[in-house]
Structure formats: structure tokens, C-alpha cells
Design a protein around this motif. Structure first.
Motif, PDB file in Angstrom:
ATOM      1  N   MET A 121       0.822  -1.213   0.000  1.00 25.08           N
ATOM      2  CA  MET A 121       0.000   0.000   0.000  1.00 25.08           C
ATOM      3  C   MET A 121       0.859   1.267   0.000  1.00 25.08           C
ATOM      4  SD  MET A 121      -3.015  -1.245   2.581  1.00 25.08           S
ATOM      5  CE  MET A 121      -3.904   0.300   2.515  1.00 25.08           C
ATOM      6  N   MET A 122       1.938   1.269   0.765  1.00 23.99           N
ATOM      7  CA  MET A 122       2.797   2.454   0.822  1.00 23.99           C
ATOM      8  C   MET A 122       3.529   2.675  -0.503  1.00 23.99           C
ATOM      9  SD  MET A 122       2.106   3.626   3.808  1.00 23.99           S
ATOM     10  CE  MET A 122       0.530   2.808   3.679  1.00 23.99           C
ATOM     11  N   ILE A 123       3.933   1.604  -1.148  1.00 26.20           N
ATOM     12  CA  ILE A 123       4.577   1.728  -2.452  1.00 26.20           C
ATOM     13  C   ILE A 123       3.575   2.263  -3.475  1.00 26.20           C
ATOM     14  CG2 ILE A 123       5.600   0.429  -4.370  1.00 26.20           C
ATOM     15  CD1 ILE A 123       6.952  -1.345  -2.167  1.00 26.20           C
ATOM     16  N   GLY A 124       2.339   1.789  -3.418  1.00 28.72           N
ATOM     17  CA  GLY A 124       1.298   2.312  -4.308  1.00 28.72           C
ATOM     18  C   GLY A 124       1.033   3.783  -4.060  1.00 28.72           C
ATOM     19  N   TRP A 125       0.978   4.168  -2.804  1.00 27.01           N
ATOM     20  CA  TRP A 125       0.767   5.567  -2.435  1.00 27.01           C
ATOM     21  C   TRP A 125       1.926   6.421  -2.936  1.00 27.01           C
ATOM     22  CZ3 TRP A 125      -0.236   7.000   3.411  1.00 27.01           C
ATOM     23  CH2 TRP A 125      -0.634   8.337   3.501  1.00 27.01           C
ATOM     24  N   SER A 126       3.142   5.925  -2.762  1.00 26.33           N
ATOM     25  CA  SER A 126       4.330   6.646  -3.242  1.00 26.33           C
ATOM     26  C   SER A 126       4.306   6.793  -4.755  1.00 26.33           C
ATOM     27  CB  SER A 126       5.610   5.922  -2.817  1.00 26.33           C
ATOM     28  OG  SER A 126       5.754   5.962  -1.418  1.00 26.33           O
ATOM     29  N   THR A 127       3.853   5.766  -5.452  1.00 32.06           N
ATOM     30  CA  THR A 127       3.751   5.832  -6.908  1.00 32.06           C
ATOM     31  C   THR A 127       2.761   6.900  -7.334  1.00 32.06           C
ATOM     32  OG1 THR A 127       4.315   3.490  -7.076  1.00 32.06           O
ATOM     33  CG2 THR A 127       3.246   4.507  -8.988  1.00 32.06           C
ATOM     34  N   ALA A 128       1.622   6.962  -6.667  1.00 38.41           N
ATOM     35  CA  ALA A 128       0.628   7.998  -6.976  1.00 38.41           C
ATOM     36  C   ALA A 128       1.212   9.387  -6.725  1.00 38.41           C
ATOM     37  CB  ALA A 128      -0.628   7.784  -6.143  1.00 38.41           C
ATOM     38  N   TYR A 129       1.939   9.538  -5.639  1.00 34.76           N
ATOM     39  CA  TYR A 129       2.572  10.817  -5.313  1.00 34.76           C
ATOM     40  C   TYR A 129       3.604  11.183  -6.385  1.00 34.76           C
ATOM     41  CZ  TYR A 129       5.123  14.346  -2.637  1.00 34.76           C
ATOM     42  OH  TYR A 129       5.723  15.504  -2.223  1.00 34.76           O
ATOM     43  N   LEU A 130       4.386  10.195  -6.814  1.00 34.92           N
ATOM     44  CA  LEU A 130       5.416  10.424  -7.824  1.00 34.92           C
ATOM     45  C   LEU A 130       4.807  10.839  -9.159  1.00 34.92           C
ATOM     46  CD1 LEU A 130       8.487  10.245  -8.320  1.00 34.92           C
ATOM     47  CD2 LEU A 130       8.138   7.860  -8.950  1.00 34.92           C
ATOM     48  N   VAL A 131       3.721  10.206  -9.550  1.00 36.61           N
ATOM     49  CA  VAL A 131       3.047  10.576 -10.800  1.00 36.61           C
ATOM     50  C   VAL A 131       2.533  12.011 -10.708  1.00 36.61           C
ATOM     51  CG1 VAL A 131       1.030  10.099 -12.261  1.00 36.61           C
ATOM     52  CG2 VAL A 131       2.484   8.215 -11.473  1.00 36.61           C
ATOM     53  N   THR A 132       1.915  12.340  -9.601  1.00 37.30           N
ATOM     54  CA  THR A 132       1.418  13.709  -9.409  1.00 37.30           C
ATOM     55  C   THR A 132       2.571  14.707  -9.422  1.00 37.30           C
ATOM     56  OG1 THR A 132      -0.459  12.911  -8.133  1.00 37.30           O
ATOM     57  CG2 THR A 132       0.125  15.224  -7.853  1.00 37.30           C
ATOM     58  N   ALA A 133       3.651  14.399  -8.721  1.00 39.11           N
ATOM     59  CA  ALA A 133       4.813  15.297  -8.679  1.00 39.11           C
ATOM     60  C   ALA A 133       5.438  15.462 -10.059  1.00 39.11           C
ATOM     61  CB  ALA A 133       5.855  14.767  -7.696  1.00 39.11           C
ATOM     62  N   SER A 134       5.416  14.405 -10.862  1.00 39.41           N
ATOM     63  CA  SER A 134       6.055  14.499 -12.180  1.00 39.41           C
ATOM     64  C   SER A 134       5.337  15.487 -13.082  1.00 39.41           C
ATOM     65  CB  SER A 134       6.138  13.125 -12.846  1.00 39.41           C
ATOM     66  OG  SER A 134       4.867  12.673 -13.236  1.00 39.41           O
ATOM     67  N   THR A 135       4.034  15.693 -12.858  1.00 39.04           N
ATOM     68  CA  THR A 135       3.306  16.665 -13.678  1.00 39.04           C
ATOM     69  C   THR A 135       3.247  18.047 -13.038  1.00 39.04           C
ATOM     70  OG1 THR A 135       1.173  15.986 -12.751  1.00 39.04           O
ATOM     71  CG2 THR A 135       1.892  14.917 -14.794  1.00 39.04           C
ATOM     72  N   ARG A 136       3.435  18.121 -11.726  1.00 43.64           N
ATOM     73  CA  ARG A 136       3.364  19.425 -11.045  1.00 43.64           C
ATOM     74  C   ARG A 136       4.710  20.108 -10.934  1.00 43.64           C
ATOM     75  NH1 ARG A 136      -1.156  18.518  -6.332  1.00 43.64           N
ATOM     76  NH2 ARG A 136      -2.853  18.147  -7.801  1.00 43.64           N
ATOM     77  N   VAL A 137       5.744  19.359 -10.521  1.00 45.08           N
ATOM     78  CA  VAL A 137       7.073  19.970 -10.360  1.00 45.08           C
ATOM     79  C   VAL A 137       8.105  19.349 -11.277  1.00 45.08           C
ATOM     80  CG1 VAL A 137       6.634  20.597  -7.958  1.00 45.08           C
ATOM     81  CG2 VAL A 137       7.803  18.447  -8.452  1.00 45.08           C
TER      82      VAL A 137
END
Length: 146
Positions: A121-137
Motif C-alpha cells: 500500500m505504501m509503495i502504491g501511495w508513493s507511486t501515486a505521489y510520484l506521478v502527481t509530482a512528475s506533472t506538477r514539479v
């Protein structure tokens, strides 16, 4: 040897602590990357790549902290015999690799299974965060690449 309810109680405590570490870690990563982008003027394409590297390193630090949490409990509870084995068991369990060459004693298998679910679950959450960060910053812009 713990009871199933004792193991579940310990596992629940560790999962809750893991989630709290993850929340705090993501807040810190977000804050640090935002501050450094402003301070270092990381707005061009090269700066966005640097920002993404910082995000990834932050996510690794969060996962490492969570793995160490479980490692210390494995040591404390006598789930595995030494620090290296406990760290290895925690890492392969959290990451769901699960080689099976180190297996906890029968009474602690459920605890390791709970770490695997939490890690997944934490790896999945981190992946979602990484995808969001890749488009925002990061270097990717929504609609430009996909």
C-alpha cells in the motif's frame, strides 16, 4: 509465542505507525521540494529534473524509515536472529519481493504478512505521489506527453 490477537495488535500498531511516517514524510518532501525550487530557481526543464530526483530520494528515505521500523520490531520480538537478517527480512517483505530464503518463525508469519500488505500500500501511495509530482514539479506536463 504470541497469540493471533497479540500478533494482530502488534501488526496494527506497526501499520498505523507506518502510515503516520508516510504522511509526515510526504508532507516534508512536498515542503522541502517546494522551498528548494524557489530558493534554487528550479523552474526550467533542468530544474524540474532536479526536483524529481529530490522527490524520488525523499520517497526512498520514507520507505527506508518504514522498513527500519519493522526491522527493529523484528529484532525486539526475536522474529529473526540478528540485525542484518531482520533488515533483509523487512526489506524483501515490505517490497513484496519475498524471496523466502529467510522465513519468520511460525508464530510471527502473520506479522510479516501484514508488513507485506502495508508495504504494498505504501509503495502504491508513493507511486501515486510520484506521478502527481512528475506533472506538477517535474519535467512532464499533463496533456503534453500522454
Amino acid at each position: 509465542m504470541p497469540t493471533i490477537f497479540g500478533t494482530m495488535a502488534i501488526g496494527t500498531l506497526l501499520i498505523c505507525t507506518t502510515v503516520l511516517i508516510h504522511i509526515a514524510g510526504l508532507v516534508v518532501v512536498t515542503h522541502v521540494v517546494s522551498r528548494l525550487r524557489v530558493r534554487w530557481s528550479l523552474h526550467g526543464s533542468g530544474g524540474r529534473v532536479v526536483a524529481m530526483v529530490m522527490v524520488v530520494l525523499g520517497l526512498f528515505a520514507i520507505a527506508a524509515t518504514e522498513i527500519w521500523l519493522w526491522t527493529f520490531f523484528y529484532l525486539l520480538l526475536g522474529v529473526s536472529p540478528d540485525l542484518e537478517t531482520s533488515l533483509y527480512l523487512s526489506t524483501v517483505t515490505y517490497s513484496t519481493v519475498g524471496y523466502g530464503d529467510v522465513v519468520p518463525a511460525r508464530g510471527w508469519r502473520l506479522l510479516a504478512a501484514l508488513e507485506g500488505v502495508a508495504g504494498f500500500m505504501m509503495i502504491g501511495w508513493s507511486t501515486a505521489y510520484l506521478v502527481t509530482a512528475s506533472t506538477r514539479v517535474g519535467p512532464f506536463r499533463q496533456g503534453d506527453h500522454f
